[in-house]
Design a protein around this motif. Structure first.
Motif, PDB file in Angstrom:
ATOM      1  N   UNK A   1       4.193   5.122   9.475  1.00 39.68           N
ATOM      2  CA  UNK A   1       4.455   6.075  10.559  1.00 39.68           C
ATOM      3  C   UNK A   1       5.882   5.931  11.080  1.00 39.68           C
TER       4      UNK A   1
ATOM      5  N   UNK B   1       1.827   5.118   0.626  1.00 37.61           N
ATOM      6  CA  UNK B   1       1.551   6.257   1.506  1.00 37.61           C
ATOM      7  C   UNK B   1       2.397   7.431   1.054  1.00 37.61           C
TER       8      UNK B   1
ATOM      9  N   UNK C   1       0.845  -1.191   0.000  1.00 41.26           N
ATOM     10  CA  UNK C   1       0.000   0.000   0.000  1.00 41.26           C
ATOM     11  C   UNK C   1       0.887   1.249   0.000  1.00 41.26           C
TER      12      UNK C   1
ATOM     13  N   UNK D   1       1.506  -1.339   6.016  1.00 43.99           N
ATOM     14  CA  UNK D   1       0.395  -0.732   6.759  1.00 43.99           C
ATOM     15  C   UNK D   1       0.798   0.607   7.368  1.00 43.99           C
ATOM     16  N   UNK D   2      -0.168   1.234   8.020  1.00 45.55           N
ATOM     17  CA  UNK D   2       0.037   2.586   8.541  1.00 45.55           C
ATOM     18  C   UNK D   2       1.159   2.637   9.584  1.00 45.55           C
ATOM     19  N   UNK D   3       1.243   1.606  10.415  1.00 43.54           N
ATOM     20  CA  UNK D   3       2.284   1.627  11.446  1.00 43.54           C
ATOM     21  C   UNK D   3       3.681   1.695  10.832  1.00 43.54           C
TER      22      UNK D   3
END
Lengths: 419, 116
Positions: B90, B3, B1, B85-87
């Motif tokens: 981040x 970002x 994904x 993923x988002x983690x």
């Protein structure tokens, strides 16, 4: 359905719903889909169990049923087709799949769900709502009632939070040991904020919302089972039990506030205090103390005292000193000042409060004005006390608190005119 | 994904007190490439060079000086990274020097529209 079967089914759902949902989310990575098929599995159970009996492993039955529904749905739904492929690819990348175990107990994936619901990428106000919804299994109207917002508002918030989880891909996973110290406090904070909303509602006609406090305690018990070595989890559970043990004594027959000093300690829940005290020992053993453990220790000192006079105030002050180092905040300083007033007299407490008068966070915090008012009236400075009570009255949120402050204001005014 | 990391340096930060040096940026850039997650990324010219175009319903163009958003936050540059993923996104954002010294890195998932 006969009543006994209905009761059994309900008990099973209450215990299994969170675990079921967490397992499905873990498997399919989609909270909406997981919720839908979990509901369908529960509906199927409601239909079958009363006729054929509750299966030996109700959780596994629900999971198998829900999984089949999910796979059917994914196959039918074109929009999901790409996602199946993606899930499969990711599962392959992540390593060998868990062996299918239809007869085994439902694996407990709830910890991942706790961390997802409390993820810092979600708005703070949505984390509690999502936790109540997904882990406590409350329906949206119940969550809305818990936070005193209209049902459509809460439904929107939950939809928005789930959309963010899905579209930003907030992962469903337990943080590794290196991240846990950073992430766990957020989870505990969510559970504690659910509890405090129940313990002292910020607005509304009632002082306490016991169902919410109990839900928070139930969530903390689940967390403790999942993270037995984390002492702050134990500390939080201890703190909530020790505070909740006073619930019956905290309000009078008219629903009004009864402060700690005036509570009938015979109405405190002794069994709950005892459980809390034992947990405090665990929470404070084997390493440096955490803020929840220390707060629980303070609550335990109140819990074991026969009355306010025989409370171990020097020890309470010492614990507040520790707490102030762990979590420096004006509210902790305020509570410490109140304890100092009990140890050294109202003048000493008032001096500390006056040092805090410039704290912006305390200016709109009615307990600060109320604590000042109380110390001033104990010092016989009734006119100043009345002014402080008026200030507290302007700031207080719930009607029982206002009623209490009004009665204190009246007696301060009366004493002021006598003097 | 995918970002996008939108790098917003602190508006009035003292360059000497920024908590990072050009070497930090080079190290971050190298790390992103070596991790195999780099999709695209650019550093943008100074804010005073920004020009905004708006087109009205009648097709009229309005050109104004400055960035679109009336905000003190500036966009200094961006990365697009491809991570699970988002983690993870981040984590990379937190490693980016732009997140330090009062600046911040906004993390936005890139919309994934079906092709064809």
């Amino acid at each position: 359905m006969d009543e006994r079967a209905a009761g059994a089914v309900e008990a099973v759902f209450r215990e299994e719903r969170g675990r079921l949902l967490a397992s499905l989310v873990h498997r399919f990575g989609d909270l909406d889909l997981a919720e839908d098929v979990a509901s369908e599995a529960i509906e199927a159970a409601l239909e079958h169990w009363p006729r054929r009996g509750v299966p030996a492993r109700p959780g596994a039955w629900l999971l198998t049923t829900a999984r089949r529904r999910a796979v059917d749905r994914l196959r039918r739904d074109q929009a999901y087709a790409a996602r199946i492929a993606l899930l499969q690819a990711e599962a392959d990348r992540a390593g060998p799949a868990m062996p299918p175990d239809p007869d085994g107990d439902l694996p407990d994936e709830r910890l991942s769900l706790f961390f997802t619901c409390a993820h810092p990428a979600l708005p703070a106000e949505d984390r509690g709502a999502l936790t109540l919804r997904c882990l406590a299994g409350l329906a949206t109207p119940e969550v809305a009632r818990a936070y005193l917002v209209p049902v459509p508002t809460m439904a929107q918030r939950i939809v928005r939070a789930k959309k963010k989880i899905r579209d930003a891909r907030i992962p469903f996973r337990v943080p590794g040991p290196d991240e846990l110290p950073q992430r766990l406090p957020g989870v505990l904070q969510v559970v504690y904020s659910i509890f405090t909303e129940g313990y002292a509602a910020s607005t509304g006609p009632h002082l306490q919302r016991l169902d919410l406090a109990e839900e928070a305690i139930r969530l903390a018990r689940i967390l403790r089972r999942l993270l037995p070595a984390e002492r702050e989890v134990t500390g939080l559970l201890a703190l909530m039990l020790l505070v909740h043990a006073r619930r019956d004594a905290r309000t009078g027959p008219d629903g009004g506030v009864v402060l700690l000093d005036d509570q009938d300690r015979g109405r405190w829940d002794r069994a709950m205090i005892e459980e809390g005290r034992q947990l405090v020992v665990t929470a404070l053993t084997g390493g440096p103390p955490g803020p929840y453990g220390v707060q629980a220790a303070i609550a335990a000192l109140h819990g074991e005292a026969a009355d306010v006079a025989t409370t171990d105030w020097p020890q309470v002050v010492a614990l507040y000193d520790v707490l102030l180092v762990l979590t420096p905040s004006p509210v902790v300083a305020l509570n410490r000042a109140a304890a100092v007033a009990m140890r050294d007299g109202p003048a000493a407490g008032l001096a500390l409060l006056d040092e805090l008068a410039d704290e912006p966070r305390l200016r709109a915090y009615h307990p600060f004005a109320a604590a000042r008012a109380d110390l001033l009236s104990r010092l016989g400075r009734f006119a100043e006390a009345a002014a402080a009570y008026r200030q507290a009255l302007d700031l207080a949120g719930t009607e029982p608190e206002r009623a209490y402050l009004r009665s204190r204001l009246e007696s301060a005014e009366l004493s002021a005119s006598d003097g | 994904m995918k970002y996008m990391l939108l790098i917003h340096p602190a508006p009035d930060a003292d360059p000497n007190d920024f908590g990072c040096t050009p070497a930090d940026w080079m190290a971050f850039d190298k790390a992103v490439h070596e991790a195999g997650i780099f999709a695209s990324g650019e550093s943008l010219q100074d804010l005073v060079t920004a020009t905004t175009v708006r087109v009205s319903q009648t097709g009229e163009r309005t050109i104004t000086d400055g960035p679109f958003a009336e905000t003190r936050e500036l966009l200094g540059g961006y990365y697009v990274i491809d991570v699970p993923d988002l983690d993870v996104a981040l984590d990379w954002a937190a490693r980016c020097p732009g997140s330090r010294g009062g600046g911040g890195v906004e993390v936005r998932p890139v919309a994934d529209y079906p092709q064809g």
